[in-house]
Design a protein around this motif. Sequence first.
Motif, PDB file in Angstrom:
ATOM      1  N   MET A   1       4.427 -46.206 -12.851  1.00 14.48           N
ATOM      2  CA  MET A   1       4.452 -45.128 -13.845  1.00 14.48           C
ATOM      3  C   MET A   1       5.872 -44.528 -13.950  1.00 14.48           C
ATOM      4  O   MET A   1       6.398 -44.043 -12.954  1.00 14.48           O
ATOM      5  N   SER A   2       6.470 -44.638 -15.111  1.00 10.70           N
ATOM      6  CA  SER A   2       7.850 -44.190 -15.242  1.00 10.70           C
ATOM      7  C   SER A   2       7.907 -42.741 -15.725  1.00 10.70           C
ATOM      8  O   SER A   2       7.017 -42.274 -16.446  1.00 10.70           O
ATOM      9  N   TRP A   3       8.979 -42.056 -15.335  1.00  8.33           N
ATOM     10  CA  TRP A   3       9.127 -40.664 -15.778  1.00  8.33           C
ATOM     11  C   TRP A   3       9.405 -40.603 -17.288  1.00  8.33           C
ATOM     12  O   TRP A   3       9.151 -39.594 -17.934  1.00  8.33           O
ATOM     13  N   VAL A   4       9.895 -41.719 -17.859  1.00 12.56           N
ATOM     14  CA  VAL A   4      10.118 -41.766 -19.313  1.00 12.56           C
ATOM     15  C   VAL A   4       8.771 -41.621 -20.041  1.00 12.56           C
ATOM     16  O   VAL A   4       8.655 -40.897 -21.028  1.00 12.56           O
ATOM     17  N   ASN A   5       7.745 -42.271 -19.492  1.00 15.00           N
ATOM     18  CA  ASN A   5       6.403 -42.175 -20.087  1.00 15.00           C
ATOM     19  C   ASN A   5       5.912 -40.723 -20.061  1.00 15.00           C
ATOM     20  O   ASN A   5       5.288 -40.251 -21.003  1.00 15.00           O
ATOM     21  N   TRP A   6       6.206 -40.050 -18.950  1.00 13.15           N
ATOM     22  CA  TRP A   6       5.819 -38.634 -18.831  1.00 13.15           C
ATOM     23  C   TRP A   6       6.511 -37.804 -19.911  1.00 13.15           C
ATOM     24  O   TRP A   6       5.883 -36.947 -20.525  1.00 13.15           O
ATOM     25  N   ILE A   7       7.810 -38.075 -20.122  1.00 17.36           N
ATOM     26  CA  ILE A   7       8.544 -37.324 -21.150  1.00 17.36           C
ATOM     27  C   ILE A   7       7.894 -37.561 -22.518  1.00 17.36           C
ATOM     28  O   ILE A   7       7.650 -36.625 -23.283  1.00 17.36           O
ATOM     29  N   LEU A   8       7.591 -38.832 -22.805  1.00 15.34           N
ATOM     30  CA  LEU A   8       6.981 -39.181 -24.095  1.00 15.34           C
ATOM     31  C   LEU A   8       5.692 -38.397 -24.325  1.00 15.34           C
ATOM     32  O   LEU A   8       5.456 -37.868 -25.406  1.00 15.34           O
ATOM     33  N   VAL A   9       4.866 -38.342 -23.313  1.00 14.39           N
ATOM     34  CA  VAL A   9       3.560 -37.697 -23.463  1.00 14.39           C
ATOM     35  C   VAL A   9       3.676 -36.179 -23.468  1.00 14.39           C
ATOM     36  O   VAL A   9       3.138 -35.509 -24.361  1.00 14.39           O
ATOM     37  N   ILE A  10       4.419 -35.633 -22.511  1.00  8.09           N
ATOM     38  CA  ILE A  10       4.490 -34.171 -22.392  1.00  8.09           C
ATOM     39  C   ILE A  10       5.120 -33.538 -23.639  1.00  8.09           C
ATOM     40  O   ILE A  10       4.672 -32.501 -24.116  1.00  8.09           O
ATOM     41  N   CYS A  11       6.129 -34.229 -24.203  1.00 12.62           N
ATOM     42  CA  CYS A  11       6.765 -33.699 -25.412  1.00 12.62           C
ATOM     43  C   CYS A  11       5.781 -33.664 -26.579  1.00 12.62           C
ATOM     44  O   CYS A  11       5.934 -32.878 -27.508  1.00 12.62           O
ATOM     45  N   MET A  12       4.778 -34.535 -26.525  1.00  9.98           N
ATOM     46  CA  MET A  12       3.834 -34.612 -27.645  1.00  9.98           C
ATOM     47  C   MET A  12       2.698 -33.593 -27.536  1.00  9.98           C
ATOM     48  O   MET A  12       2.061 -33.275 -28.534  1.00  9.98           O
ATOM     49  N   TYR A  13       2.433 -33.083 -26.324  1.00 11.39           N
ATOM     50  CA  TYR A  13       1.302 -32.155 -26.176  1.00 11.39           C
ATOM     51  C   TYR A  13       1.445 -30.898 -27.045  1.00 11.39           C
ATOM     52  O   TYR A  13       0.487 -30.505 -27.716  1.00 11.39           O
ATOM     53  N   PRO A  14       2.633 -30.260 -27.051  1.00 10.79           N
ATOM     54  CA  PRO A  14       2.751 -29.091 -27.948  1.00 10.79           C
ATOM     55  C   PRO A  14       2.499 -29.468 -29.410  1.00 10.79           C
ATOM     56  O   PRO A  14       1.924 -28.698 -30.167  1.00 10.79           O
ATOM     57  N   PHE A  15       2.908 -30.694 -29.785  1.00  6.22           N
ATOM     58  CA  PHE A  15       2.721 -31.151 -31.162  1.00  6.22           C
ATOM     59  C   PHE A  15       1.214 -31.264 -31.477  1.00  6.22           C
ATOM     60  O   PHE A  15       0.754 -30.863 -32.546  1.00  6.22           O
ATOM     61  N   VAL A  16       0.453 -31.783 -30.500  1.00  6.09           N
ATOM     62  CA  VAL A  16      -1.004 -31.896 -30.670  1.00  6.09           C
ATOM     63  C   VAL A  16      -1.595 -30.504 -30.887  1.00  6.09           C
ATOM     64  O   VAL A  16      -2.400 -30.282 -31.798  1.00  6.09           O
ATOM     65  N   PRO A  74      -3.487 -43.401 -21.116  1.00  2.94           N
ATOM     66  CA  PRO A  74      -2.976 -44.769 -20.891  1.00  2.94           C
ATOM     67  C   PRO A  74      -1.451 -44.878 -20.948  1.00  2.94           C
ATOM     68  O   PRO A  74      -0.886 -45.747 -20.284  1.00  2.94           O
ATOM     69  N   VAL A  75      -0.789 -43.999 -21.703  1.00  2.00           N
ATOM     70  CA  VAL A  75       0.680 -44.045 -21.759  1.00  2.00           C
ATOM     71  C   VAL A  75       1.249 -43.869 -20.349  1.00  2.00           C
ATOM     72  O   VAL A  75       2.253 -44.475 -19.980  1.00  2.00           O
ATOM     73  N   LEU A  76       0.551 -43.052 -19.543  1.00  2.00           N
ATOM     74  CA  LEU A  76       1.044 -42.759 -18.189  1.00  2.00           C
ATOM     75  C   LEU A  76       0.709 -43.872 -17.190  1.00  2.00           C
ATOM     76  O   LEU A  76       1.379 -44.007 -16.178  1.00  2.00           O
ATOM     77  N   ILE A  77      -0.357 -44.611 -17.471  1.00  2.00           N
ATOM     78  CA  ILE A  77      -0.776 -45.593 -16.450  1.00  2.00           C
ATOM     79  C   ILE A  77      -0.481 -47.051 -16.812  1.00  2.00           C
ATOM     80  O   ILE A  77      -0.563 -47.913 -15.953  1.00  2.00           O
ATOM     81  N   LEU A  78      -0.135 -47.307 -18.067  1.00  2.00           N
ATOM     82  CA  LEU A  78       0.154 -48.701 -18.430  1.00  2.00           C
ATOM     83  C   LEU A  78       1.407 -49.183 -17.689  1.00  2.00           C
ATOM     84  O   LEU A  78       2.409 -48.457 -17.638  1.00  2.00           O
ATOM     85  N   PRO A  79       1.375 -50.379 -17.089  1.00  2.00           N
ATOM     86  CA  PRO A  79       2.480 -50.802 -16.223  1.00  2.00           C
ATOM     87  C   PRO A  79       3.773 -51.134 -16.969  1.00  2.00           C
ATOM     88  O   PRO A  79       4.860 -50.825 -16.507  1.00  2.00           O
ATOM     89  N   SER A  80       3.646 -51.724 -18.170  1.00  2.00           N
ATOM     90  CA  SER A  80       4.864 -52.138 -18.877  1.00  2.00           C
ATOM     91  C   SER A  80       5.288 -51.053 -19.856  1.00  2.00           C
ATOM     92  O   SER A  80       4.463 -50.506 -20.594  1.00  2.00           O
ATOM     93  N   PHE A  81       6.590 -50.755 -19.872  1.00  2.00           N
ATOM     94  CA  PHE A  81       7.083 -49.698 -20.758  1.00  2.00           C
ATOM     95  C   PHE A  81       6.865 -50.052 -22.220  1.00  2.00           C
ATOM     96  O   PHE A  81       6.466 -49.218 -23.022  1.00  2.00           O
TER      97      PHE A  81
END
Lengths: 459, 125
Positions: A1-16, A74-81
């Motif tokens: 799990m990469s920290w880049v994936n975390w950035i992608l998801v967390i940045c989107m939560y306020p948008f949701v 799944p963005v956080l747990i998928l193995p391939s970026f």
Amino acid sequence: MSWVNWILVICMYPFVLIMYFCLKNEGHDPKKRVYYGVSLSKEQAEDQIVTEIGNAYKKQMKRLLWISFLTSVPVLILPSFSIAFTYWCFWFLFVCFVFFWPFGIANKKLREVKLEKGWTTGEAQPRYTEIKEAAGIRKVKWYHFLGPVVISIACVVWAVLQPRDGREAMLIILAATFGGMTLMFAALAFWMDKEKTAIVSSDSNVNVNYARARKNMWKNFWVAFAWFNTLYTVGILFYQVQESEVTGMFWLLLGLYILFTVILLVWVIQKSKALEERYADKMDLKVEEGDDAHWLWGMLYCNPKDKHTMVNKRVGLGTTINLATPVGKGVAVFLILTLLSMPVLGIWLILDDFTPIQLKVEENCLVAKHVTEKYRVPFEDVREAQLLTKLPNIGRNYGTSMDNVKKGNYRLRDESISCEVLLNPENGLFIRLETEDEIYLFSGFDDTETRQVYEAMIK
Amino acid sequence: MVIILQDGSEVPVFKQIRNQIVMGISDGRLQPGEKLPTVRALAEEIGINSMTVNKAYQLLKQEGYIMTDRRNGVRVRESFRMTPELPLESKEQLKQLVSEARVRGVSQEEFMALVEEYFSAGQRE
């Protein structure tokens, strides 16, 4: 799990959350007497069936909010970026559109109810226009955008004047893209400033003051966005010319950009709400009933008799476009294509990620292939060939840089020269070729292939 | 002043604009000497062709409701030098209204009460 994936998801939560709350609030506006894009009188709005439609809408919205959060996991747990990123692109599209679905359903049901119960005359209703200061309320002046536009143009000029060392193409692309965005923000600000005065009251002074306050708010929004974008451009160019590469910096900067956009959106929502509250007591005109027919699914404005491209939304925040004008149609197509291009980008990334590099000897040439890239170096052109056991210190000028593939034009930092690269950085063996006018760095699918190709070439 | 235009109406748009401005002058929403938007600005605000607005303004000017000059733009006249008599077209319209009211069974008293209400509401301040 990469920290880049975390950035992608967390940045989107306020948008949701923004999408959810905006559409939830826009569902009904008792002050303007618009319910899910349908105008109703106070008595009609109190009907049992309207309440039921409203309850079903809220329930569906809540359900979709939870689905949006859960489907992001799944963005956080998928193995391939590349797979995670592609999934994220589809998820982004899902979030962009999903909350409009219950609104469209509620709008359709309510229009049917209105017709069944005979609440509508079916006749075309009047159009209201405020003639006091007609087309005279303008808050955006050319000097508001002078700073950002001048700096953005200077960035492009600076990028063009950079020495031709392989990095200039990326610098020009970045400066032109972000500089172009500053110009686009300025154009949007002027465009929104030309919007028709909203009729909220029978008192012209109220209409004019309300329009002034609204336009001032949007002017501040676009000016802030243009300045941020300009400073971001300067920052990203500065980072690009640095010799050292910070891992994940691109994603960090992207996260910063999304975060600022969200903050600015929250600010404008708050301001807009405060403005509506301030004028609530003075709003004595309800939205025209006849407009119902011009609002597809209660959200999209399409009125061929109205020449305005940018129009006030009936309820809620901001403005929308008139899909009946040629410019409106063009903007809609552009937006749809932009959104749809995101998953295409993701699929391209998957191709890059999972296609193995092919390195072989073919008709006295060394051939390296990967997706659409193909290098063919004739042996007779090669001045020097080396088998390296360690990847040299390289930085990207332009091209692809992923965990298992680097390709494009790179910079050999220790030698301060550019070279063409197609290799897997996870390998241990690399081939360096020098020709009259180019340096190449290649690797095969694995070290065995690289060694075999090198030996065949030496023979 | 808010003007109201009916898209599906049989009355042409330029006539609707003219009628709305006359009503505005009559009920005091437009004051004598008050500046009106330019042809271009009004056309832009309504979202129609400027020729339509120009036609409405020409008619209003011809009838003596507004005046235009290069320095001050378009303004409502300070005073109206008109004969205190309705034009023939308006008389015809009134005749039509009276006939319609009679057919519908509206009494003369009721009709006159309405006329009085509209007339006094439209008294200029």
